[in-house]
Design a protein around this motif. Structure first.
Motif, PDB file in Angstrom:
ATOM      1  N   ARG A  99       3.963  -1.510  -6.510  1.00 51.16           N
ATOM      2  CA  ARG A  99       3.349  -0.506  -5.497  1.00 51.16           C
ATOM      3  C   ARG A  99       2.301  -0.065  -5.851  1.00 51.16           C
ATOM      4  NH1 ARG A  99       5.070   4.515  -3.246  1.00 51.16           N
ATOM      5  NH2 ARG A  99       5.238   4.593  -5.669  1.00 51.16           N
ATOM      6  N   ALA A 133     -10.320   2.808 -10.125  1.00 52.97           N
ATOM      7  CA  ALA A 133     -10.230   1.690  -9.467  1.00 52.97           C
ATOM      8  C   ALA A 133      -9.678  -0.010 -10.055  1.00 52.97           C
ATOM      9  CB  ALA A 133     -11.320   1.253  -8.709  1.00 52.97           C
ATOM     10  N   LEU A 134      -9.713   0.493 -11.405  1.00 52.46           N
ATOM     11  CA  LEU A 134      -9.406  -0.532 -12.200  1.00 52.46           C
ATOM     12  C   LEU A 134      -7.763   0.070 -11.825  1.00 52.46           C
ATOM     13  CD1 LEU A 134      -8.587  -2.719 -14.085  1.00 52.46           C
ATOM     14  CD2 LEU A 134      -9.195  -1.885 -15.669  1.00 52.46           C
ATOM     15  N   LEU A 135      -7.199   1.018 -12.740  1.00 52.29           N
ATOM     16  CA  LEU A 135      -5.942   0.719 -12.843  1.00 52.29           C
ATOM     17  C   LEU A 135      -5.558   0.874 -11.361  1.00 52.29           C
ATOM     18  CD1 LEU A 135      -4.069   3.717 -14.475  1.00 52.29           C
ATOM     19  CD2 LEU A 135      -4.563   5.109 -13.022  1.00 52.29           C
ATOM     20  N   TYR A 136      -5.740   1.326 -10.726  1.00 56.85           N
ATOM     21  CA  TYR A 136      -5.313   1.413  -8.631  1.00 56.85           C
ATOM     22  C   TYR A 136      -5.145  -0.374  -8.613  1.00 56.85           C
ATOM     23  CZ  TYR A 136      -3.869   2.332  -3.813  1.00 56.85           C
ATOM     24  OH  TYR A 136      -3.208   2.152  -2.449  1.00 56.85           O
ATOM     25  N   VAL A 137      -5.828  -0.901  -8.810  1.00 53.78           N
ATOM     26  CA  VAL A 137      -5.546  -2.351  -8.434  1.00 53.78           C
ATOM     27  C   VAL A 137      -4.723  -3.125  -9.325  1.00 53.78           C
ATOM     28  CG1 VAL A 137      -7.037  -4.503  -8.466  1.00 53.78           C
ATOM     29  CG2 VAL A 137      -8.275  -2.352  -7.245  1.00 53.78           C
ATOM     30  N   ALA A 138      -5.228  -3.062 -11.015  1.00 52.06           N
ATOM     31  CA  ALA A 138      -3.997  -3.370 -11.196  1.00 52.06           C
ATOM     32  C   ALA A 138      -2.782  -3.460 -11.988  1.00 52.06           C
ATOM     33  CB  ALA A 138      -4.650  -3.371 -13.143  1.00 52.06           C
ATOM     34  N   THR A 139      -2.372  -1.565 -11.461  1.00 55.60           N
ATOM     35  CA  THR A 139      -1.338  -1.328 -11.717  1.00 55.60           C
ATOM     36  C   THR A 139      -0.647  -0.890 -10.256  1.00 55.60           C
ATOM     37  OG1 THR A 139      -1.781   0.745 -12.695  1.00 55.60           O
ATOM     38  CG2 THR A 139      -1.573  -0.633 -14.088  1.00 55.60           C
ATOM     39  N   GLY A 140      -1.737   0.213  -9.175  1.00 55.67           N
ATOM     40  CA  GLY A 140      -1.037   0.910  -8.355  1.00 55.67           C
ATOM     41  C   GLY A 140      -0.696   2.629  -8.877  1.00 55.67           C
ATOM     42  N   LEU A 141      -1.245   2.795  -9.678  1.00 59.74           N
ATOM     43  CA  LEU A 141      -0.917   4.094  -9.884  1.00 59.74           C
ATOM     44  C   LEU A 141      -2.326   4.950  -9.417  1.00 59.74           C
ATOM     45  CD1 LEU A 141       0.038   2.957 -14.210  1.00 59.74           C
ATOM     46  CD2 LEU A 141       2.082   3.937 -12.013  1.00 59.74           C
ATOM     47  N   VAL A 142      -1.749   6.529  -9.333  1.00 60.24           N
ATOM     48  CA  VAL A 142      -2.892   6.765  -8.763  1.00 60.24           C
ATOM     49  C   VAL A 142      -2.746   8.601  -9.893  1.00 60.24           C
ATOM     50  CG1 VAL A 142      -3.945   8.680  -7.386  1.00 60.24           C
ATOM     51  CG2 VAL A 142      -2.914   6.241  -6.306  1.00 60.24           C
ATOM     52  N   PRO A 153       0.058  -4.482  -6.966  1.00 58.05           N
ATOM     53  CA  PRO A 153      -1.743  -4.230  -7.599  1.00 58.05           C
ATOM     54  C   PRO A 153      -0.939  -5.910  -8.609  1.00 58.05           C
ATOM     55  CG  PRO A 153      -0.051  -2.510  -7.651  1.00 58.05           C
ATOM     56  CD  PRO A 153       0.878  -3.043  -6.797  1.00 58.05           C
ATOM     57  N   SER A 198      -8.415   1.228 -18.380  1.00 57.63           N
ATOM     58  CA  SER A 198      -9.298   2.145 -17.029  1.00 57.63           C
ATOM     59  C   SER A 198      -9.241   3.196 -17.776  1.00 57.63           C
ATOM     60  CB  SER A 198      -8.131   2.959 -16.066  1.00 57.63           C
ATOM     61  OG  SER A 198      -7.845   1.391 -15.748  1.00 57.63           O
TER      62      SER A 198
END
Lengths: 154, 153
Positions: free
Chosen positions: A77, B25-34, A72, A17
């Motif tokens: 979460r 978007a990948l960060l969110y879909v893969a890990t849920g991180l924002v 995810p 990412s």
């Protein structure tokens, strides 16, 4: 403490990412302070497409993923951006803008610029670390109840 | 009119922005991180400072992934530079301005809990009014400052 409770694949996803983000910052020339300053001085409004394009793709993911995925792919979460409508947010944004306008450097490009070989941005990186220290050490608000933007806050 | 507003066209900006968005978007879909980028500075201090502010779970619990994300930024920028063959000209902005601008931007971003990526991308993407307000405010003060610096130079 294992931040975010990520699986090994999740850690790889974090790195990839970041790589996409850094590649995009470089492709869009945002790693050049001159490109940022050209926007701020009304000479080239391309930055609006950088921010808009990134926000559009991100917004689709934020809107769709929680509806079609239970959790995810490599974590448990979906997080949220911990933004609040209060005075520090607006005053801080005003101060941030002054710094951004002085040099044409914001946090992402200050970090990615090193990979692109724009070495003087190290000075901005050092400045940002110092600014974050002074802010947190003497002006920081402690809000343990606030969401950390990460599953680690559970 | 178009050439005056976009002397370099819009393709590099739009393509770069879409790639950046793909990363978030990948960060969110893969890990849920924002996450935007500015929090990494406070989170990094949690490794070396004993100050109570930096010991908060939101920093200690996120510092590892934020540093990995930052390392990805450097790596991705390097790989793109090598693969594209595009040479990034070294900036001519004076080091003193880079340092002072960085300090002020770092202070303000942490006070606002977000910068161009945290509010400008993640905040706008999640349709938060506070982030939209932050974006409008920081673009306004940045434009005023950049014009002022040029008129004084």
């Amino acid at each position: 403490m294992n931040a975010a409770g990520l699986t090994p694949a999740g850690w790889v996803a974090v790195l990839v990412s970041g790589m996409l983000f850094g590649a995009g910052l470089t492709a869009s020339t945002m790693v050049r302070p001159e490109a940022i300053l050209a926007f701020l001085r009304w000479q080239d409004f391309g930055l609006l497409f950088v921010m808009g394009g990134a926000a559009l793709v991100t917004g689709l993911a934020y809107a769709i993923a929680p509806r079609v995925m239970r959790e995810p792919a490599f974590a448990t979460r979906f997080g949220v951006h911990p933004s609040r409508f209060d005075a520090p947010t607006l005053v801080g944004a005003a101060i941030f803008g002054v710094g951004w306008g002085l040099a044409g450097v914001c946090p992402g490009p200050a970090i990615a610029g090193l990979g692109a070989g724009n070495w003087p941005l190290l000075a901005s990186l050092a400045g940002m670390l110092a600014g974050a220290y002074v802010q947190g050490r003497w002006f920081g608000r402690d809000d343990p109840g606030a969401p950390a933007g990460a599953p680690a806050a559970r | 009119m178009f050439d005056a507003l976009f002397p370099h066209g819009i393709a590099p900006y739009l393509i770069g922005g879409l790639v950046m968005g793909a990363g978030v978007a990948l960060l969110y879909v893969a890990t849920g991180l924002v996450g935007g980028m500015s929090t990494v500075f406070s989170a990094a201090w949690s490794f070396v400072s004993g100050a109570a502010h930096f010991a908060q779970p939101r920093y200690v619990g996120s510092r590892a992934w934020r540093l990995v994300l930052a390392a990805g930024l450097v790596l991705g920028a390097a790989l793109w530079t090598l693969a594209s063959g595009q040479v990034v000209p070294v900036t001519t902005v004076p080091v003193s301005l880079l340092l002072i601008g960085g300090f002020v931007a770092g202070f303000g971003a942490r006070m606002a809990n977000g910068c161009t990526s945290g509010h400008g991308i993640c905040g706008l993407a999640s349709l938060q009014a506070s982030s939209l307000a932050a974006v409008v405010v920081f673009i306004a003060t940045a434009m005023a400052t950049a014009h002022l610096v040029r008129s004084l130079a």
